[in-house]
Design a protein around this motif. Structure first.
Motif, PDB file in Angstrom:
ATOM      1  N   UNK A 156      73.762 -53.736  12.075  1.00  0.00           N
ATOM      2  CA  UNK A 156      74.948 -54.327  12.671  1.00  0.00           C
ATOM      3  C   UNK A 156      76.136 -54.391  11.728  1.00  0.00           C
ATOM      4  N   UNK A 157      77.336 -54.308  12.336  1.00  0.00           N
ATOM      5  CA  UNK A 157      78.600 -54.509  11.642  1.00  0.00           C
ATOM      6  C   UNK A 157      79.319 -55.693  12.286  1.00  0.00           C
ATOM      7  N   UNK A 158      80.232 -56.307  11.536  1.00  0.00           N
ATOM      8  CA  UNK A 158      80.987 -57.440  12.057  1.00  0.00           C
ATOM      9  C   UNK A 158      82.411 -57.358  11.524  1.00  0.00           C
ATOM     10  N   UNK A 159      83.375 -57.731  12.355  1.00  0.00           N
ATOM     11  CA  UNK A 159      84.761 -57.758  11.897  1.00  0.00           C
ATOM     12  C   UNK A 159      85.035 -59.100  11.221  1.00  0.00           C
ATOM     13  N   UNK A 160      85.676 -59.028  10.057  1.00  0.00           N
ATOM     14  CA  UNK A 160      86.105 -60.226   9.343  1.00  0.00           C
ATOM     15  C   UNK A 160      87.571 -60.054   8.960  1.00  0.00           C
ATOM     16  N   UNK A 161      88.151 -61.050   8.328  1.00  0.00           N
ATOM     17  CA  UNK A 161      89.588 -61.035   8.070  1.00  0.00           C
ATOM     18  C   UNK A 161      90.037 -59.779   7.326  1.00  0.00           C
ATOM     19  N   UNK A 162      89.171 -59.288   6.454  1.00  0.00           N
ATOM     20  CA  UNK A 162      89.546 -58.126   5.632  1.00  0.00           C
ATOM     21  C   UNK A 162      89.209 -56.796   6.301  1.00  0.00           C
ATOM     22  N   UNK A 163      88.531 -56.840   7.448  1.00  0.00           N
ATOM     23  CA  UNK A 163      88.167 -55.597   8.131  1.00  0.00           C
ATOM     24  C   UNK A 163      86.699 -55.576   8.516  1.00  0.00           C
ATOM     25  N   UNK A 164      86.194 -54.397   8.814  1.00  0.00           N
ATOM     26  CA  UNK A 164      84.812 -54.229   9.239  1.00  0.00           C
ATOM     27  C   UNK A 164      83.872 -54.420   8.050  1.00  0.00           C
ATOM     28  N   UNK A 165      82.799 -55.218   8.264  1.00  0.00           N
ATOM     29  CA  UNK A 165      81.859 -55.504   7.196  1.00  0.00           C
ATOM     30  C   UNK A 165      80.419 -55.347   7.693  1.00  0.00           C
ATOM     31  N   UNK A 166      79.493 -55.209   6.755  1.00  0.00           N
ATOM     32  CA  UNK A 166      78.080 -55.000   7.055  1.00  0.00           C
ATOM     33  C   UNK A 166      77.343 -56.330   7.080  1.00  0.00           C
ATOM     34  N   UNK A 167      76.492 -56.515   8.097  1.00  0.00           N
ATOM     35  CA  UNK A 167      75.525 -57.611   8.036  1.00  0.00           C
ATOM     36  C   UNK A 167      74.106 -57.117   8.272  1.00  0.00           C
ATOM     37  N   UNK A 168      73.931 -55.895   8.753  1.00  0.00           N
ATOM     38  CA  UNK A 168      72.609 -55.348   9.014  1.00  0.00           C
ATOM     39  C   UNK A 168      71.867 -54.976   7.743  1.00  0.00           C
ATOM     40  N   UNK A 169      70.605 -55.392   7.664  1.00  0.00           N
ATOM     41  CA  UNK A 169      69.823 -55.201   6.433  1.00  0.00           C
ATOM     42  C   UNK A 169      69.529 -53.747   6.135  1.00  0.00           C
ATOM     43  N   UNK A 170      69.370 -52.927   7.183  1.00  0.00           N
ATOM     44  CA  UNK A 170      69.094 -51.515   6.961  1.00  0.00           C
ATOM     45  C   UNK A 170      70.244 -50.797   6.291  1.00  0.00           C
ATOM     46  N   UNK A 171      71.458 -51.305   6.502  1.00  0.00           N
ATOM     47  CA  UNK A 171      72.622 -50.725   5.830  1.00  0.00           C
ATOM     48  C   UNK A 171      72.797 -51.347   4.451  1.00  0.00           C
ATOM     49  N   UNK A 172      72.774 -52.674   4.396  1.00  0.00           N
ATOM     50  CA  UNK A 172      73.136 -53.366   3.162  1.00  0.00           C
ATOM     51  C   UNK A 172      72.136 -53.099   2.034  1.00  0.00           C
ATOM     52  N   UNK A 173      70.912 -52.677   2.375  1.00  0.00           N
ATOM     53  CA  UNK A 173      69.919 -52.355   1.342  1.00  0.00           C
ATOM     54  C   UNK A 173      69.870 -50.865   1.038  1.00  0.00           C
ATOM     55  N   UNK A 174      70.740 -50.068   1.664  1.00  0.00           N
ATOM     56  CA  UNK A 174      70.746 -48.616   1.468  1.00  0.00           C
ATOM     57  C   UNK A 174      72.052 -48.176   0.816  1.00  0.00           C
ATOM     58  N   UNK A 175      71.965 -47.582  -0.349  1.00  0.00           N
ATOM     59  CA  UNK A 175      73.160 -47.129  -1.067  1.00  0.00           C
ATOM     60  C   UNK A 175      73.926 -46.101  -0.256  1.00  0.00           C
ATOM     61  N   UNK A 176      73.223 -45.121   0.282  1.00  0.00           N
ATOM     62  CA  UNK A 176      73.895 -44.034   0.987  1.00  0.00           C
ATOM     63  C   UNK A 176      74.420 -44.465   2.354  1.00  0.00           C
ATOM     64  N   UNK A 177      73.656 -45.303   3.080  1.00  0.00           N
ATOM     65  CA  UNK A 177      74.120 -45.684   4.404  1.00  0.00           C
ATOM     66  C   UNK A 177      75.227 -46.732   4.341  1.00  0.00           C
ATOM     67  N   UNK A 178      75.301 -47.490   3.272  1.00  0.00           N
ATOM     68  CA  UNK A 178      76.420 -48.413   3.088  1.00  0.00           C
ATOM     69  C   UNK A 178      77.743 -47.663   3.125  1.00  0.00           C
TER      70      UNK A 178
END
Length: 293
Positions: free
Chosen positions: A181-203
């Motif tokens: 999952x992704x989420x919009x925050x004040x600075x723009x689109x950000x990651x909250x999904x674990x499969x992305x945040x734990x992957x260097x390449x998919x981040x």
């Protein structure tokens, strides 16, 4: 990673659980210096990449937990902090566990984490989630009350979905939120999904590459959408804020399942006319990697 010998724990077919809930002792004292060094490599390169990419809630959770670069975290110490904050604990399992076991753990605020760590030649891809994916990727978000409640609701819903024969539809919701999952925050689109945040390449791919679609999350649409388990996602769904996950935990899914049954599944890269699209992907990456036959 297709070779049977390259798999770990339960996925390798060499684990017979001693306990009905499949839990094992983490065996923290048994980790080798090289295993701690692999954790350090993964931790340091990911924490250098994530500033400005991970959501605020992930950063806050990481800062509040006893997680650092120098060694694989001790599940007991993690649980001591989690229990006080959101009532969750981390339990060690030998790898992937049966669906009903997984859901039961989540329904009772126990997060089952693989206790093995990948080899040095598997830094960028591992078929089965290891301690880095499960702890670095998932546990910081469990410090957030919204995510904590949502994942427990998912566990309860999973047990119901099994009985209704609609587990694939619910699994897609977990995949496109908790894992990717992704989420919009004040600075723009950000990651909250674990499969992305734990992957260097998919981040990098999920936020920066022109290839994938980035589409507003819609529950019924996501229930119908297939996903990739062999590569980067073709589509990422974003929330406007994480509060939306609490609403998902309050919805009666039964009528949604019925409507999903009557409609065709959607391909991972498909865009519908009524989708709210923040970025229409070129599809170039997957076209090159998976050419149509």
């Amino acid at each position: 990673m297709n070779a049977q010998s390259a798999k770990h724990g339960a996925a390798a077919g060499n684990i017979t659980p001693d306990r009905p809930d499949w839990t094992i002792d983490q065996g923290w004292d048994n980790y080798t210096a090289d295993e701690h060094a692999v954790w350090e490599t993964l931790f340091e390169r990911q924490t250098k990449l994530l500033p400005g990419r991970a959501c605020d809630e992930f950063v806050q959770g990481m800062q509040a937990l006893p997680i650092g670069a120098d060694h694989i975290p001790d599940f007991r110490r993690l649980s001591d902090v989690l229990i006080k904050q959101t009532g969750w604990q981390v339990v060690a399992v030998p790898g992937l566990v049966p669906d009903e076991v997984f859901f039961d753990h989540l329904a009772h605020r126990r997060f089952p984490a693989g206790q093995f760590i990948r080899k040095r030649d598997q830094l960028d891809y591992l078929e089965e989630p290891d301690v880095f994916h499960d702890v670095f990727g998932h546990v910081p978000m469990l410090m957030n009350p919204m995510i904590a409640d949502y994942i427990q609701a998912y566990g309860i819903g999973g047990l119901r979905a099994q009985k209704l024969g609609v587990l694939p539809n619910l699994a897609r919701v977990y995949w496109y939120t908790v894992e990717f999952g992704l989420v919009t925050q004040a600075e723009g689109l950000r990651i909250y999904g674990s499969g992305i945040v734990s992957s260097y390449t998919e981040t990098v791919f999920a936020l920066d590459d022109a290839s994938p679609n980035r589409i507003r999350f819609d529950l019924e649409r996501v229930m119908r959408t297939n996903y990739r388990i062999d590569d980067f996602q073709e589509t990422y769904f974003f929330l406007h804020n994480l509060d939306e996950l609490l609403e998902l935990g309050r919805i009666d899914f039964a009528p949604l399942y019925e409507r999903a049954r009557r409609q065709p599944d959607l391909e991972p890269g498909e865009i519908l006319p009524d989708d709210e699209v923040i970025a229409r992907g070129t599809g170039r990456y997957h076209s090159a990697r998976h050419p149509a036959k």
